[in-house]
Design an enzyme around this catalytic site. Sequence first.
Site, PDB file in Angstrom:
ATOM      1  N   CYS A 188       6.716 -20.596  18.996  1.00  0.00           N
ATOM      2  CA  CYS A 188       5.702 -20.676  20.136  1.00  0.00           C
ATOM      3  C   CYS A 188       4.484 -19.687  20.637  1.00  0.00           C
ATOM      4  O   CYS A 188       4.263 -18.704  21.013  1.00  0.00           O
ATOM      5  CB  CYS A 188       6.507 -20.866  21.423  1.00  0.00           C
ATOM      6  SG  CYS A 188       8.350 -21.670  21.348  1.00  0.00           S
ATOM      7  N   GLU A 230       2.314   6.722  -6.065  1.00  0.00           N
ATOM      8  CA  GLU A 230       3.536   5.374  -5.813  1.00  0.00           C
ATOM      9  C   GLU A 230       2.983   4.644  -5.374  1.00  0.00           C
ATOM     10  O   GLU A 230       2.465   4.554  -4.001  1.00  0.00           O
ATOM     11  CB  GLU A 230       3.314   6.029  -4.529  1.00  0.00           C
ATOM     12  CG  GLU A 230       2.490   7.609  -4.261  1.00  0.00           C
ATOM     13  CD  GLU A 230       3.017   8.192  -3.160  1.00  0.00           C
ATOM     14  OE1 GLU A 230       4.102   9.158  -2.937  1.00  0.00           O
ATOM     15  OE2 GLU A 230       2.424   8.804  -1.978  1.00  0.00           O
ATOM     16  N   GLY A 236       3.221   1.088  -4.215  1.00  0.00           N
ATOM     17  CA  GLY A 236       4.528  -0.029  -3.424  1.00  0.00           C
ATOM     18  C   GLY A 236       4.403  -2.086  -4.227  1.00  0.00           C
ATOM     19  O   GLY A 236       4.879  -2.835  -4.236  1.00  0.00           O
ATOM     20  N   ARG A 237       3.221  -2.382  -3.252  1.00  0.00           N
ATOM     21  CA  ARG A 237       2.837  -3.490  -3.086  1.00  0.00           C
ATOM     22  C   ARG A 237       2.562  -4.020  -4.323  1.00  0.00           C
ATOM     23  O   ARG A 237       2.954  -4.856  -5.037  1.00  0.00           O
ATOM     24  CB  ARG A 237       1.461  -4.132  -2.218  1.00  0.00           C
ATOM     25  CG  ARG A 237       1.549  -5.322  -1.876  1.00  0.00           C
ATOM     26  CD  ARG A 237       0.278  -5.893  -1.279  1.00  0.00           C
ATOM     27  NE  ARG A 237      -0.126  -4.681  -0.479  1.00  0.00           N
ATOM     28  CZ  ARG A 237       0.255  -5.138   1.259  1.00  0.00           C
ATOM     29  NH1 ARG A 237       0.124  -6.096   0.936  1.00  0.00           N
ATOM     30  NH2 ARG A 237       0.073  -4.346   2.301  1.00  0.00           N
TER      31      ARG A 237
HETATM   32  C1  LIG Z   1       2.124   2.879   1.916  1.00  0.00           C
HETATM   33  C2  LIG Z   1       2.207   3.865   1.264  1.00  0.00           C
HETATM   34  C3  LIG Z   1       2.195   3.786  -0.442  1.00  0.00           C
HETATM   35  C4  LIG Z   1       2.532   2.018  -0.750  1.00  0.00           C
HETATM   36  O1  LIG Z   1       1.041   1.592  -1.501  1.00  0.00           O
HETATM   37  P1  LIG Z   1       0.779   0.512  -1.723  1.00  0.00           P
HETATM   38  O2  LIG Z   1      -0.454  -0.155  -0.938  1.00  0.00           O
HETATM   39  O3  LIG Z   1       2.326  -0.884  -1.141  1.00  0.00           O
HETATM   40  O4  LIG Z   1       0.551   0.491  -2.982  1.00  0.00           O
HETATM   41  C5  LIG Z   1       1.992   5.057  -1.187  1.00  0.00           C
HETATM   42  N1  LIG Z   1       1.923   6.438  -0.562  1.00  0.00           N
HETATM   43  C6  LIG Z   1       1.980   6.181   0.822  1.00  0.00           C
HETATM   44  C7  LIG Z   1       1.322   7.729   1.144  1.00  0.00           C
HETATM   45  C8  LIG Z   1       1.724   5.919   1.856  1.00  0.00           C
HETATM   46  O5  LIG Z   1       1.855   5.122   3.130  1.00  0.00           O
END
Ligand SMILES: *Cc1c(COP(=O)(O)O)cnc(C)c1O
Length: 356
Positions: free
Chosen positions: A306, A234, A236-237
């Site tokens: 600021c 899973e 994300g980034r």
């Molecule tokens: C944040 C998170 C992800 C995604 O992490 P990335 O570094 O964005 O790939 C996946 N699983 C869990 C449980 C997370 O907390």
Amino acid sequence: MIADRVRDAALSLPEAPAYLYDLPALDEHAASVRRALPGIELYYAVKANPDAELLRVLAGHVDGFEVSSGGEHAHVTSLFPGGRVALGGPGKTDAELRLPHHRIHVESPNELRRLLDTGLEADVLLRLNPDLPVEGAALTMSGPFGMDEQGVAECLPLFTDRVRLRGLHTHLASGLDAAQLLTLAGSLLDNGYDEVNLGGGMAVSYAAPGSRFDWAGYGRGLAALGRGRTLRIEPGRALTAYCGYYVTRVVDVKRVRGEAYAVLLGGTHHLRTPATKGHDQPFTILPTGKGQGVADEPITFVGQLCTPKDVFSRKIVSSAYIGDTVVFEMAGAYAWNISHHDFLMHPKPAFRYLGA
Ligand SMILES: *Cc1c(COP(=O)(O)O)cnc(C)c1O
């Protein structure tokens, strides 16, 4: 370096600052990640960027979405009714424990007891916080996340016909390369569960915007480890970071005690990533300025807040003139959605989508 279509779009934006998302690039990237992972389930961790346009593109490539709150759950299920959702996150409320899911990632024995108390059916992955060395990680998810082996052992006798144990979930660290992630996956898969979610955390290098995580190598390694088991990841980034740009303009250039500064419209209340990660956000300057400026010297790029923390990048050798357009790259993940938008009450950026 930015693609021509991104540069052209940045130059024709009617307003600054603005977020610009390259949807065709996201589509292409997600497709290549999907191709590299045959037999592996791919979910997107929505907390990296929940923008609906991005989610619609990703939905064509992923098997489901990982959500970490009731808010993300409502957002995703309204966009994709009937789609697969894995519900995670520490500190789930009773209302969150009652939400429909494909999988729920349970973080503690007491959370499992509260899930049982709902009287509802549930398909559980236990979130293990394993005692494994993770060298070189940007952020290690130790501490309060998930449970140790003792916590998992405490959960095992609690399962019923209604609340079913499906396997393990882990999310070890952020910023790991394929070899590191495979080593960690190897140790986890030793424990005999049929279904394992290995989490996200695939490395993204802000210092080398052109480099990419080795998805093909990771896919081959996982295929060798999987052998009939259900493996899920899973990220994300590493899926959305590259498709986003924060486009703004130079509003002032000055020298203070010998150091050159370019002050930009907007700031880290729109793009908090460099402030939270402590890096220089990569950028490209488009010479649209006609005003005063400095050429070919170290320049620190700051915003309109600021606070001395409102810095995009420090002492990068470049040229900047008042009126120039600055395109910050790699602003598609943990950028707008983690930023403190209301600090100083400046206007919000516009949102523009290439290819929408
Ligand atoms: C944040 C998170 C992800 C995604 O992490 P990335 O570094 O964005 O790939 C996946 N699983 C869990 C449980 C997370 O907390």
